[in-house]
Design a protein around this motif. Structure first.
Motif, mmCIF file in Angstrom:
data_model
loop_
_atom_site.group_PDB
_atom_site.id
_atom_site.type_symbol
_atom_site.label_atom_id
_atom_site.label_comp_id
_atom_site.label_asym_id
_atom_site.label_seq_id
_atom_site.Cartn_x
_atom_site.Cartn_y
_atom_site.Cartn_z
ATOM 1 N N ARG A 82 0.833 -1.211 0.000
ATOM 2 C CA ARG A 82 0.000 0.000 0.000
ATOM 3 C C ARG A 82 0.863 1.255 0.000
ATOM 4 N N ALA A 139 -0.626 -3.902 -7.593
ATOM 5 C CA ALA A 139 -1.966 -4.271 -7.161
ATOM 6 C C ALA A 139 -2.008 -5.749 -6.805
ATOM 7 N N ALA A 143 -2.979 -7.494 -3.177
ATOM 8 C CA ALA A 143 -3.919 -8.598 -3.014
ATOM 9 C C ALA A 143 -3.256 -9.781 -2.325
ATOM 10 N N GLN A 147 -4.640 -7.310 1.304
ATOM 11 C CA GLN A 147 -5.109 -5.936 1.486
ATOM 12 C C GLN A 147 -6.012 -5.458 0.353
ATOM 13 N N ALA A 148 -6.397 -6.349 -0.528
ATOM 14 C CA ALA A 148 -7.324 -6.006 -1.606
ATOM 15 C C ALA A 148 -8.027 -7.271 -2.057
ATOM 16 N N LEU A 154 -7.989 -2.402 -8.914
ATOM 17 C CA LEU A 154 -6.988 -1.388 -8.617
ATOM 18 C C LEU A 154 -6.078 -1.083 -9.793
#
Length: 180
Positions: A82, A139, A143, A147-148, A154
């Protein structure tokens, strides 16, 4: 003492960057680049063979610089996915606020060279594709770190944030309305 060919080439490319970036590629003649670089036009043509060759080398040089800038921002952010993504946007905010920022050299090249067969166009597209690939990779890292949910949401491109830009703008406007 004579200069090495690589030094002369870099001197010409630096001059081309200054002129192309600020005046425009089509608005800048080869003679102006040679004069700014303090070389004879024949030297410039020996190094690049044509203006199109010079412009392609300019786009490639701009791309290398952008990649280094991007990687420096990501590396400075550490290892958290992030933080690495957000670091690019922090660095970009600093770039666009600078007095000597006119825009992305690759995008400016694409605007002046829409012909997909032109070397300058291909170099600029490769640079933009590299950015897209880097964001897709980051991204994926996000993931993988849990965190996604969907890295595709994204990643930049037609299926990513650009497609959802209106919804994001709406949430931002709603947030601003509530705060005000």
């Amino acid at each position: 003492m004579p200069r090495r060919s690589s030094d002369t080439r870099e001197q010409v490319l630096a001059a081309a960057h200054d002129l192309f970036y600020w005046r425009g590629i089509h608005a800048t003649g080869v003679d102006a680049v040679a004069e700014r670089a303090q070389v004879a036009p024949t030297t410039l043509y020996r190094l690049f063979s044509s203006k199109d060759g010079l412009v392609a080398a300019y786009a490639e040089r701009a791309d290398r610089g952008a990649r280094a800038w991007f990687d420096d921002a990501v590396q400075a952010a550490g290892t958290r996915p992030r933080a690495r993504i957000l670091a690019v946007f922090d660095a970009l905010a600093g770039e666009v606020a600078a007095d000597d920022f006119r825009g992305c050299a690759c995008m400016m090249t694409l605007a002046e060279y829409p012909d997909r067969t032109a070397g300058a166009h291909r170099c600029a597209v490769a640079g933009k594709q590299w950015v897209l690939d880097r964001f897709r990779s980051m991204a994926g890292d996000l993931a993988a770190a849990g965190q996604a949910r969907s890295p595709q949401d994204l990643a930049l491109g037609p299926a990513g944030p650009a497609r959802r830009g209106r919804a994001l703008a709406g949430r931002t406007l709603d947030s601003a309305a509530l705060a005000g």
